[in-house]
Write an enzyme that holds these catalytic residues in place. Structure first.
Site, PDB file in Angstrom:
ATOM      1  N   ASP A   1       0.835  -1.205   0.000  1.00 63.72           N
ATOM      2  CA  ASP A   1       0.000   0.000   0.000  1.00 63.72           C
ATOM      3  C   ASP A   1       0.872   1.258   0.000  1.00 63.72           C
ATOM      4  O   ASP A   1       1.996   1.244   0.497  1.00 63.72           O
ATOM      5  CB  ASP A   1      -0.906  -0.025   1.241  1.00 63.72           C
ATOM      6  CG  ASP A   1      -2.061   0.954   1.129  1.00 63.72           C
ATOM      7  OD1 ASP A   1      -2.330   1.443   0.015  1.00 63.72           O
ATOM      8  OD2 ASP A   1      -2.685   1.241   2.167  1.00 63.72           O
TER       9      ASP A   1
ATOM     10  N   ASN B   1     -10.450  -2.830  -6.332  1.00 60.15           N
ATOM     11  CA  ASN B   1      -9.647  -1.925  -7.180  1.00 60.15           C
ATOM     12  C   ASN B   1     -10.261  -1.696  -8.564  1.00 60.15           C
ATOM     13  O   ASN B   1      -9.932  -0.722  -9.233  1.00 60.15           O
ATOM     14  CB  ASN B   1      -8.214  -2.450  -7.342  1.00 60.15           C
ATOM     15  CG  ASN B   1      -7.356  -2.293  -6.112  1.00 60.15           C
ATOM     16  OD1 ASN B   1      -6.385  -2.999  -5.913  1.00 60.15           O
ATOM     17  ND2 ASN B   1      -7.722  -1.363  -5.237  1.00 60.15           N
TER      18      ASN B   1
END
Ligand code: FPP
Length: 246
Positions: free
Chosen positions: A26, A74
């Site tokens: 991340d 996503n």
């Protein structure tokens, strides 16, 4: 630790190290923002970190590395970002093919592979087939992956088997469930690393991380280094894993 699946045997060279490391990569967007760059530049730099960490895991003898590269959520990002991530993936698969072969690394994918664009799927299948016999390390890319979707798929699979009389509902055990997940045949992660400081799991390997050691670092993924990875492994080596026992 050793394990075999489809005739493959993965062996640890250092038993103090985790056999299976999973990473939530991340912070690519924040890395780019800090530099007033487009988010895609962050993903590009993140792909370089992927290369570094794969190489490092192979060098030190980690058996399995599972990377959360693209989640089911996503897909909801802006189309240009999704397209850029898909291009990066396809390029990564092409550019790393030789390295995977030279270093005896087997590539595998977990997730809804059928949702990926055809060029990515083809590059993936090709690399998976080419590296199928490699047994030095397993590189698992979680692509269009979501743990809840994985669990729904597993429940449906088992329900069909019960309905058809292939298995009895009384014989459903932890192992039956593990064997119906994408990670079938793999030991659960020993260590889960999350970069960029968020204290959450984000729908990653929910079943598999029941007893996994967790390490969260504030470092953004593009800045994550081999040195920090080694520090985290050292920290892991000092942990007492009790698996719920005393
Ligand atoms: C999270 O950062 C990262 C991703 C959603 C994608 C991860 C992809 C890569 C590291 C590059 C391509 C992968 C491979 C295997 C070549 P974010 O965008 O959520 O960052 P932010 O939270 O700072 O916005």
């Amino acid at each position: 630790m050793n394990f075999s699946e489809d005739g493959h045997v993965y062996t640890d060279r250092n038993t103090a190290n985790p056999s299976h490391v999973a990473i939530i990569m991340d912070g690519n967007g924040r890395w780019a923002k800090q530099r007033l760059l487009n988010r895609i530049k962050g993903h590009e730099k993140g792909a370089e970190t992927v290369r570094t960490i794969v190489e490092c895991c192979r060098e030190i003898g980690i058996s399995i590395l599972t990377l959360y590269a693209f989640s089911t959520e996503n897909w909801q990002r802006p189309q240009v970002e999704v397209a850029a991530l898909m291009t990066l993936l396809a390029n990564f698969l092409k550019s790393e093919q030789k390295k995977l072969l030279d270093n005896n690394i087997r590539l595998n994918a977990i997730g809804q592979i059928e949702r990926l664009p055809e060029n990515v799927r083809n590059a993936l299948y090709k690399t998976m087939a080419l590296t199928e016999k490699n047994n030095g390390m397993l590189l698992n890319l979680a692509l269009s992956y979501g743990a809840r979707a994985e669990i729904v798929r597993m429940v449906k699979d088992i329900a069909i088997k019960v309905r058809k009389g292939i298995i009895d509902s009384d014989s459903i055990t932890d192992d039956v469930i593990s064997d119906s997940l994408y990670t079938k045949g793999m030991p659960d992660p020993d260590l889960l690393i999350r970069t960029s400081g968020e204290m959450r799991i984000s729908n990653f390997l929910l079943w598999q991380i029941a007893y996994t050691e967790i390490y969260v670092t504030d470092t953004l993924w593009p800045d994550f280094s081999k040195d920090e990875f080694m520090q985290i492994l050292k920290n892991y080596q000092h942990r007492k894993r009790r698996f719920g026992k005393v």
